[in-house]
Design an enzyme around this catalytic site. Structure first.
Site, PDB file in Angstrom:
ATOM      1  N   TYR A 146       0.890  -0.415   0.116  1.00  0.00           N
ATOM      2  CA  TYR A 146       0.035  -0.022  -0.225  1.00  0.00           C
ATOM      3  C   TYR A 146       1.103   0.513  -0.264  1.00  0.00           C
ATOM      4  O   TYR A 146       1.235   1.962   1.276  1.00  0.00           O
ATOM      5  CB  TYR A 146      -1.024  -0.100   1.666  1.00  0.00           C
ATOM      6  CG  TYR A 146      -1.912   1.034   1.642  1.00  0.00           C
ATOM      7  CD1 TYR A 146      -3.093   0.488   0.528  1.00  0.00           C
ATOM      8  CD2 TYR A 146      -1.931   1.884   2.765  1.00  0.00           C
ATOM      9  CE1 TYR A 146      -3.681   1.658   0.708  1.00  0.00           C
ATOM     10  CE2 TYR A 146      -3.238   2.649   2.962  1.00  0.00           C
ATOM     11  CZ  TYR A 146      -4.641   2.304   1.550  1.00  0.00           C
ATOM     12  OH  TYR A 146      -5.256   3.689   1.905  1.00  0.00           O
ATOM     13  N   HIS A 151      -2.103   7.392  -2.968  1.00  0.00           N
ATOM     14  CA  HIS A 151      -3.268   6.374  -3.348  1.00  0.00           C
ATOM     15  C   HIS A 151      -3.818   6.903  -2.035  1.00  0.00           C
ATOM     16  O   HIS A 151      -5.167   7.335  -1.199  1.00  0.00           O
ATOM     17  CB  HIS A 151      -2.572   5.343  -4.064  1.00  0.00           C
ATOM     18  CG  HIS A 151      -3.601   4.331  -3.653  1.00  0.00           C
ATOM     19  ND1 HIS A 151      -5.129   3.827  -3.918  1.00  0.00           N
ATOM     20  CD2 HIS A 151      -3.449   3.099  -2.723  1.00  0.00           C
ATOM     21  CE1 HIS A 151      -6.320   2.855  -3.714  1.00  0.00           C
ATOM     22  NE2 HIS A 151      -4.973   2.330  -2.457  1.00  0.00           N
ATOM     23  N   ARG A 160     -11.560   8.977   6.115  1.00  0.00           N
ATOM     24  CA  ARG A 160     -11.512   9.347   7.544  1.00  0.00           C
ATOM     25  C   ARG A 160     -11.734  10.875   7.576  1.00  0.00           C
ATOM     26  O   ARG A 160     -12.757  11.492   7.575  1.00  0.00           O
ATOM     27  CB  ARG A 160      -9.694   8.495   7.555  1.00  0.00           C
ATOM     28  CG  ARG A 160     -10.587   7.125   8.408  1.00  0.00           C
ATOM     29  CD  ARG A 160      -8.943   6.919   8.628  1.00  0.00           C
ATOM     30  NE  ARG A 160      -7.893   7.191   8.275  1.00  0.00           N
ATOM     31  CZ  ARG A 160      -6.831   6.217   7.249  1.00  0.00           C
ATOM     32  NH1 ARG A 160      -8.101   5.103   7.024  1.00  0.00           N
ATOM     33  NH2 ARG A 160      -6.456   6.558   6.165  1.00  0.00           N
ATOM     34  N   GLU A 217      -7.203  -1.765  -9.694  1.00  0.00           N
ATOM     35  CA  GLU A 217      -6.190  -1.661  -8.967  1.00  0.00           C
ATOM     36  C   GLU A 217      -4.747  -1.817 -10.221  1.00  0.00           C
ATOM     37  O   GLU A 217      -5.011  -2.574 -10.124  1.00  0.00           O
ATOM     38  CB  GLU A 217      -5.782  -1.782  -7.340  1.00  0.00           C
ATOM     39  CG  GLU A 217      -6.456  -1.768  -6.825  1.00  0.00           C
ATOM     40  CD  GLU A 217      -6.759  -1.550  -4.859  1.00  0.00           C
ATOM     41  OE1 GLU A 217      -5.392  -2.469  -4.885  1.00  0.00           O
ATOM     42  OE2 GLU A 217      -7.259  -0.779  -3.731  1.00  0.00           O
ATOM     43  N   GLU A 219      -1.432  -1.228 -10.589  1.00  0.00           N
ATOM     44  CA  GLU A 219       0.064  -1.871  -9.674  1.00  0.00           C
ATOM     45  C   GLU A 219       0.561  -2.519 -10.669  1.00  0.00           C
ATOM     46  O   GLU A 219       0.653  -3.193 -11.634  1.00  0.00           O
ATOM     47  CB  GLU A 219      -0.334  -2.992  -8.438  1.00  0.00           C
ATOM     48  CG  GLU A 219      -1.846  -2.459  -7.745  1.00  0.00           C
ATOM     49  CD  GLU A 219      -1.552  -3.106  -6.156  1.00  0.00           C
ATOM     50  OE1 GLU A 219      -0.569  -4.135  -6.273  1.00  0.00           O
ATOM     51  OE2 GLU A 219      -2.833  -3.057  -5.647  1.00  0.00           O
ATOM     52  N   ASP A 251      -5.199  -6.080  -9.201  1.00  0.00           N
ATOM     53  CA  ASP A 251      -5.266  -5.870  -8.239  1.00  0.00           C
ATOM     54  C   ASP A 251      -7.025  -5.766  -7.568  1.00  0.00           C
ATOM     55  O   ASP A 251      -6.967  -4.591  -6.740  1.00  0.00           O
ATOM     56  CB  ASP A 251      -4.859  -5.204  -7.035  1.00  0.00           C
ATOM     57  CG  ASP A 251      -5.632  -5.806  -5.488  1.00  0.00           C
ATOM     58  OD1 ASP A 251      -5.576  -6.775  -4.891  1.00  0.00           O
ATOM     59  OD2 ASP A 251      -4.916  -5.036  -4.060  1.00  0.00           O
ATOM     60  N   ARG A 255     -15.013  -2.620  -3.525  1.00  0.00           N
ATOM     61  CA  ARG A 255     -15.289  -2.023  -2.665  1.00  0.00           C
ATOM     62  C   ARG A 255     -15.555  -2.082  -1.749  1.00  0.00           C
ATOM     63  O   ARG A 255     -15.829  -1.969  -1.064  1.00  0.00           O
ATOM     64  CB  ARG A 255     -14.865  -0.757  -3.711  1.00  0.00           C
ATOM     65  CG  ARG A 255     -14.505  -0.047  -4.240  1.00  0.00           C
ATOM     66  CD  ARG A 255     -12.787  -0.045  -3.505  1.00  0.00           C
ATOM     67  NE  ARG A 255     -12.300  -0.193  -4.544  1.00  0.00           N
ATOM     68  CZ  ARG A 255     -10.550   0.195  -4.881  1.00  0.00           C
ATOM     69  NH1 ARG A 255     -10.014  -0.264  -3.513  1.00  0.00           N
ATOM     70  NH2 ARG A 255      -9.250   0.270  -5.474  1.00  0.00           N
ATOM     71  N   GLN A 258     -15.132  -4.683   0.995  1.00  0.00           N
ATOM     72  CA  GLN A 258     -14.164  -4.605   1.571  1.00  0.00           C
ATOM     73  C   GLN A 258     -14.510  -3.488   2.987  1.00  0.00           C
ATOM     74  O   GLN A 258     -13.833  -3.189   3.468  1.00  0.00           O
ATOM     75  CB  GLN A 258     -12.888  -4.170   0.613  1.00  0.00           C
ATOM     76  CG  GLN A 258     -11.256  -3.189   1.500  1.00  0.00           C
ATOM     77  CD  GLN A 258     -10.700  -2.665  -0.240  1.00  0.00           C
ATOM     78  OE1 GLN A 258     -11.516  -2.812  -0.945  1.00  0.00           O
ATOM     79  NE2 GLN A 258      -9.975  -2.196   0.671  1.00  0.00           N
ATOM     80  N   TYR A 262     -13.102  -5.092   6.218  1.00  0.00           N
ATOM     81  CA  TYR A 262     -11.638  -4.835   6.524  1.00  0.00           C
ATOM     82  C   TYR A 262     -10.748  -4.309   8.030  1.00  0.00           C
ATOM     83  O   TYR A 262     -10.130  -4.695   8.182  1.00  0.00           O
ATOM     84  CB  TYR A 262     -10.979  -3.562   5.510  1.00  0.00           C
ATOM     85  CG  TYR A 262     -11.348  -2.552   5.869  1.00  0.00           C
ATOM     86  CD1 TYR A 262     -12.616  -1.448   5.676  1.00  0.00           C
ATOM     87  CD2 TYR A 262      -9.794  -2.209   6.385  1.00  0.00           C
ATOM     88  CE1 TYR A 262     -12.875  -0.533   6.311  1.00  0.00           C
ATOM     89  CE2 TYR A 262     -10.247  -0.515   6.496  1.00  0.00           C
ATOM     90  CZ  TYR A 262     -11.301   0.137   6.526  1.00  0.00           C
ATOM     91  OH  TYR A 262     -11.177   1.193   6.841  1.00  0.00           O
ATOM     92  N   LYS A 271     -10.869  -8.716  -1.979  1.00  0.00           N
ATOM     93  CA  LYS A 271      -9.572  -9.283  -2.830  1.00  0.00           C
ATOM     94  C   LYS A 271      -9.505 -10.506  -3.413  1.00  0.00           C
ATOM     95  O   LYS A 271      -7.926 -10.394  -4.320  1.00  0.00           O
ATOM     96  CB  LYS A 271      -8.490  -8.435  -2.192  1.00  0.00           C
ATOM     97  CG  LYS A 271      -7.886  -7.539  -1.412  1.00  0.00           C
ATOM     98  CD  LYS A 271      -8.231  -6.255  -2.634  1.00  0.00           C
ATOM     99  CE  LYS A 271      -8.044  -4.891  -1.778  1.00  0.00           C
ATOM    100  NZ  LYS A 271      -7.657  -3.790  -2.833  1.00  0.00           N
ATOM    101  N   THR A 275      -6.257 -11.449  -9.005  1.00  0.00           N
ATOM    102  CA  THR A 275      -5.312 -10.833  -9.596  1.00  0.00           C
ATOM    103  C   THR A 275      -4.708 -11.223 -10.620  1.00  0.00           C
ATOM    104  O   THR A 275      -4.515 -12.067 -10.638  1.00  0.00           O
ATOM    105  CB  THR A 275      -4.402 -10.738  -8.184  1.00  0.00           C
ATOM    106  OG1 THR A 275      -5.197 -10.996  -6.872  1.00  0.00           O
ATOM    107  CG2 THR A 275      -3.344  -9.986  -8.103  1.00  0.00           C
ATOM    108  N   THR A 369      -1.502   0.000  -5.137  1.00  0.00           N
ATOM    109  CA  THR A 369      -2.154   1.688  -6.275  1.00  0.00           C
ATOM    110  C   THR A 369      -1.335   2.546  -6.647  1.00  0.00           C
ATOM    111  O   THR A 369      -0.554   3.155  -5.239  1.00  0.00           O
ATOM    112  CB  THR A 369      -3.763   1.638  -6.043  1.00  0.00           C
ATOM    113  OG1 THR A 369      -4.575   0.781  -5.275  1.00  0.00           O
ATOM    114  CG2 THR A 369      -4.751   2.317  -6.998  1.00  0.00           C
ATOM    115  N   GLU A 383     -10.660   6.305  -6.988  1.00  0.00           N
ATOM    116  CA  GLU A 383     -10.567   7.828  -6.954  1.00  0.00           C
ATOM    117  C   GLU A 383     -10.257   8.365  -8.127  1.00  0.00           C
ATOM    118  O   GLU A 383     -11.008   9.769  -7.501  1.00  0.00           O
ATOM    119  CB  GLU A 383      -8.255   7.655  -6.576  1.00  0.00           C
ATOM    120  CG  GLU A 383      -8.013   7.200  -5.796  1.00  0.00           C
ATOM    121  CD  GLU A 383      -6.678   6.645  -5.922  1.00  0.00           C
ATOM    122  OE1 GLU A 383      -6.219   5.447  -5.862  1.00  0.00           O
ATOM    123  OE2 GLU A 383      -5.929   7.572  -5.554  1.00  0.00           O
TER     124      GLU A 383
END
Ligand code: MN
Length: 433
Positions: A146, A151, A160, A217, A219, A251, A255, A258, A262, A271, A275, A369, A383
């Site tokens: 991560y 990201h 948050r 994602e 990556e 990935d 959402r 998750q 999570y 997840k 992949t 990501t 995003e």
């Protein structure tokens, strides 16, 4: 010539191949690249190891049988007649480099040995459009990090507090979780929309059903080339010696699943369903000319995460295309670069093993990501659409998240002077739950 000089020769931008398609300036598979993969074709359904060059695959098993490729070790004859790269990777860096140098010479425009033996071409060269590419590596373990500050900041701002988007641990260590190796698939494999528990805001208990917020994602991943023993951490200084090469990685993420599952142990079913990785592994030796400085790190990391002064990132252009179900063409919806990643691959591996955790040849480590600093460089729909608030207007329809029949394709390459070291494509189409 010493071995180091041999390797430097393979990076010479002026070198051209007698495989003309490899000399196109936008071809991913130049003579400077020579990525490894596993393929089969209609003529021979056995899986075997190949190298991509222009529009062809060089069959390394056939090349070795023809006496045009030698391995340093005597007792290693079967590594190319295998369904994965693991046996070849396990030979170690000297063997990888030896094969790279031999191929670089054999396919150079002025080397006649194979060029002027057309009878051999049929045995040794396979057109990529007539071959099937398979998962290149048998993957014992998969870990996803991560490590993109952009990201993590975007996600933290969304869920948050924009003023304290990063949790205090984020800038002290490469945050990661143990992923699921069994569901890593090669580019082109359809991906089925997962079902799971969804917690709707207006209901006390979750419902069960198909994911409604399916995302990608963007990556990269690296493949472990040399494992470490249990209890013996890999230092940051030597970590790159343990890396065979890199792939593109999607990935896929549910959402809504998750968000409910999570806390407290991180993502699980959100997840684990798939992949996707690209079929060609680009070696660190091929990426060497594209080494660039990683972003500055504040605060200075703890000692075990400190690098020497040299550059430890790579300048890899990354592009994401989305083709909406029924649309005539795919559109680029994000462009970013691997060099933005805050924590380097070496720091990720040093952190992963500092507890004494062992790694094995073929282990896959996802970057996390990779988002860039601008709104068109974000590496997820979460995003790009800010959790669905600003849907994308695309040919064929608007999208907040991925719908059934949509195709997601990652591309990536290093741009040299008149040539590319590219990864090919990492694509997947979403099927109904
Ligand atoms: Mn991820």
């Amino acid at each position: 010539m010493s071995r180091v000089n041999d390797l430097q020769m393979t990076w010479d931008a002026s070198r051209k191949s007698w495989i003309e398609s490899a000399n196109q300036p936008d071809c991913d598979f130049s003579l400077q690249n020579l990525p490894f993969g596993v393929f089969s074709d209609a003529r021979d359904s056995a899986r075997r190891v190949g190298v991509a060059l222009g529009e062809v695959i060089v069959d390394l098993a056939a090349l070795q049988a023809a006496g045009l490729l030698n391995l340093p070790q005597a007792a290693s004859g079967e590594v190319f007649s295998q369904g994965s790269l693991n046996a070849f990777i396990a030979l170690g860096r000297d063997a990888w480099r030896s094969v790279r140098v031999q191929l670089s010479v054999l396919f150079a425009h002025d080397t006649p040995a194979l060029r002027d033996a057309p009878v051999l071409h049929e045995r040794v060269l396979v057109r990529q459009d007539q071959a099937t590419l398979h998962l290149p590596v048998e993957i014992p373990g998969y870990t996803d990090f991560y490590s993109s500050k952009e990201h993590a900041t975007n996600v933290g701002s969304m869920f948050r507090d924009p003023a304290n988007a990063l949790l205090p641990n984020w800038s002290e260590m490469p945050i990661g979780y143990n992923g699921r190796a069994s569901s890593v698939v090669v580019s082109g494999t359809p991906v089925r929309r997962p079902q799971g528990q969804l917690k709707l805001p207006d209901q006390a208990r979750p419902v069960f059903g198909p994911c409604r917020k399916l995302d990608f994602e963007l990556e990269t991943g690296f493949i472990i080339g040399r494992g470490n023993a249990l209890g013996e951490p890999v230092s940051c200084a030597t970590a790159e010696d343990h890396i065979f090469g890199m792939v593109l990685l999607n990935d896929w993420s549910a959402r809504d699943i998750q968000q409910w599952e999570y806390v407290p142990l991180g993502p699980f079913n959100a997840k684990t369903f798939a992949t996707t990785i690209s079929p060609w592994v680009v070696t660190l030796d091929a990426l060497e000319p594209f080494r660039v400085a990683q972003p500055p790190q504040t605060p200075e990391p703890l000692a075990y995460l400190r690098h020497d002064a040299g550059p430890h990132a790579f300048n890899i252009v990354l592009e994401l295309q989305m083709q909406v179900a029924g649309a005539a063409y795919a559109e680029v919806i994000a462009r970013t670069n691997f060099r933005h990643l805050y924590w380097t691959m070496a720091q990720q591996l040093a952190h992963h093993t500092v507890s004494g955790c062992n790694t094995r040849v073929g282990d896959l480590m996802g970057s996390g990501t990779i988002s860039g600093p601008t709104a068109d460089s974000f590496g997820s729909l979460l995003e790009l659409t800010w959790n669905g608030k600003t849907p994308l207007a695309l040919a064929g329809g608007t999208r907040s998240f991925i719908e059934d029949g949509d195709t997601i394709t990652l591309a990536g390459w290093c741009q040299g002077a008149g040539y590319r070291v590219g990864f090919g494509l990492c694509a997947g189409r979403v099927m109904p739950a």
